[in-house]
Motif scaffolding. Structure first.
Motif, PDB file in Angstrom:
ATOM      1  N   GLY A   1      42.240  29.751  42.481  1.00  0.00           N
ATOM      2  CA  GLY A   1      43.047  30.809  41.791  1.00  0.00           C
ATOM      3  C   GLY A   1      42.253  32.132  41.551  1.00  0.00           C
ATOM      4  N   GLU A   2      41.056  32.386  42.137  1.00  0.00           N
ATOM      5  CA  GLU A   2      40.517  33.643  42.198  1.00  0.00           C
ATOM      6  C   GLU A   2      41.187  34.646  42.497  1.00  0.00           C
ATOM      7  OE1 GLU A   2      37.451  34.128  40.917  1.00  0.00           O
ATOM      8  OE2 GLU A   2      36.266  32.508  40.884  1.00  0.00           O
ATOM      9  N   ALA A   3      42.000  34.531  43.798  1.00  0.00           N
ATOM     10  CA  ALA A   3      42.693  35.817  44.462  1.00  0.00           C
ATOM     11  C   ALA A   3      43.510  36.458  43.322  1.00  0.00           C
ATOM     12  CB  ALA A   3      43.289  35.389  45.672  1.00  0.00           C
ATOM     13  N   LYS A   4      44.359  35.514  42.544  1.00  0.00           N
ATOM     14  CA  LYS A   4      45.151  36.053  41.484  1.00  0.00           C
ATOM     15  C   LYS A   4      44.633  36.315  40.078  1.00  0.00           C
ATOM     16  CE  LYS A   4      49.360  36.054  41.925  1.00  0.00           C
ATOM     17  NZ  LYS A   4      50.394  37.041  42.082  1.00  0.00           N
ATOM     18  N   GLY A   5      43.254  35.722  39.861  1.00  0.00           N
ATOM     19  CA  GLY A   5      42.888  35.743  38.527  1.00  0.00           C
ATOM     20  C   GLY A   5      43.617  34.732  37.633  1.00  0.00           C
TER      21      GLY A   5
END
Length: 364
Positions: free
Chosen positions: A188-192
């Motif tokens: 989920g890092e890419a979308k925060g």
């Protein structure tokens, strides 16, 4: 179309709410209630007395608004959870459902997606609808388990803004490995993405089952949700809470209603936390009855799932609704969760558990 639905549809209801059914299990008057995962042991007398004393003190100030920041309660909850948590890491509301609702109010909404992995807690899509958040379900495999790679792929493929992991999962009772939580968080890092681990039944887990609380350091988008309804036998008091980075609580202050946690609720929760040892002693008895259910259902030729909760999900039934109805007629109410071949039963007292097992044997 019945009259009630026709009247409802005449109102200018939001389109995403049309056709939905409200959450709720049957509330029937039968001798043995084992359908909604309540703690059927009730409160020990010493805890009742402590709550009554605390509430009596609170009553003297009911003409004033309660502590808006419920500071004493947050401090007590942080102490109970341990793991180096402080009051600033804690938030509480009227049941964990309201905690989850506030999270969606702050981080969900139009144009955002909530991902979960059914079969799981049936309130998640309703909370999404209530906050106009798109609900994206990715089903578990045939064995109802969830692996790290599968979960992480779902996060990446859906572009979810919020992911909720139920551990131990409701209705299956199985706990997730921490590798699943870690994989989902990284994906989920890419979308925060905000990642919620719903640990409503954590106190009932088998010894050695890790809590996602251990993963909080360094993960500002990770939230661990808990409740006092189950292990603390306070379903009627409505107290839920979370542990997270301090800025999560700051975000929820933007959406919470003023003075949302009453003085009576705060007093009740504080008294229970002061007597946590006595309440958690009942948890050990419930776990023993749960394990007894698993053992005896297996002996009957049924297929109970391994459970880290206060209930057992079991399959191998040709006519689950017929079994549910037969038990109801015998005075025992369990839960038909709508999954073919399966039912779910709460682990109650020894007498309640015996009533369920005896009734089931007769039906089989």
């Amino acid at each position: 179309m019945n009259d009630q639905l026709e009247r409802l549809n005449r109102l200018p209801l939001r389109e995403n709410l049309r056709g939905l059914q409200p959450y709720g299990a049957p509330q029937l008057d039968v001798p043995v209630l084992l359908n909604v995962n309540e703690n059927t042991h009730g409160l020990p007398q010493e805890v009742r007395s402590a709550i009554a004393s605390r509430v009596e003190q609170a009553v003297g100030g009911l003409n004033r608004y309660p502590d808006r920041e419920f500071t004493e309660l947050r401090e007590a909850l942080a102490t109970y959870l341990g793991h180096g948590l402080e009051a600033e890491n804690i938030w509480a509301a009227n049941g964990s459902n309201e905690v989850l609702q506030q999270i969606l109010q702050a981080f969900g909404g139009p144009g955002r997606r909530l991902l979960s992995f059914p079969p799981t807690y049936s309130m998640y899509p309703l909370l999404a609808s209530g906050t106009d958040t798109e609900y994206v379900p990715v089903r578990r495999g045939a064995d109802f388990n969830l692996g790290a790679e599968q979960a992480a792929k779902a996060v990446r493929d859906t572009g979810a803004n919020i992911v909720v992991l139920c551990s131990p999962n409701n209705p299956t009772g199985t706990a997730l490995g921490l590798d699943v939580v870690e994989a989902v968080y990284e994906a989920g890092e890419a979308k925060g993405a905000i990642v919620i681990v719903d640990e409503a039944y954590a106190e009932f887990a088998h010894t050695g089952t890790p809590s996602a609380l251990t993963l909080l350091p360094g993960r500002e988008r990770l939230i661990i949700s808990r409740t006092m309804s189950k292990a603390f036998a306070l379903a009627g008091a409505r107290v839920g809470y979370l542990a997270a980075a301090p800025q999560i609580a700051d975000a929820l202050r933007l959406v919470r209603l003023p003075y949302h946690l009453s003085a009576v609720t705060q007093a009740t929760a504080l008294a229970a936390l002061e007597h946590a040892e006595a309440l958690l002693a009942n948890v050990e008895d419930i776990k023993a009855q749960r394990d007894r259910i698993v053992t005896e259902l297996t002996a009957m030729g049924l297929q109970p799932a391994a459970s880290d909760s206060n209930f057992v999900f079991f399959g191998g039934l040709k006519d689950p609704h017929g079994v549910w109805q037969g038990l109801l007629e015998a005075g025992v109410l369990i839960r038909d969760v709508g999954i073919p071949g399966h039912l779910r039963v709460t682990a109650g007292t020894e007498a309640e558990t015996t009533a369920f097992l005896d009734g089931l044997r007769k039906l089989l």
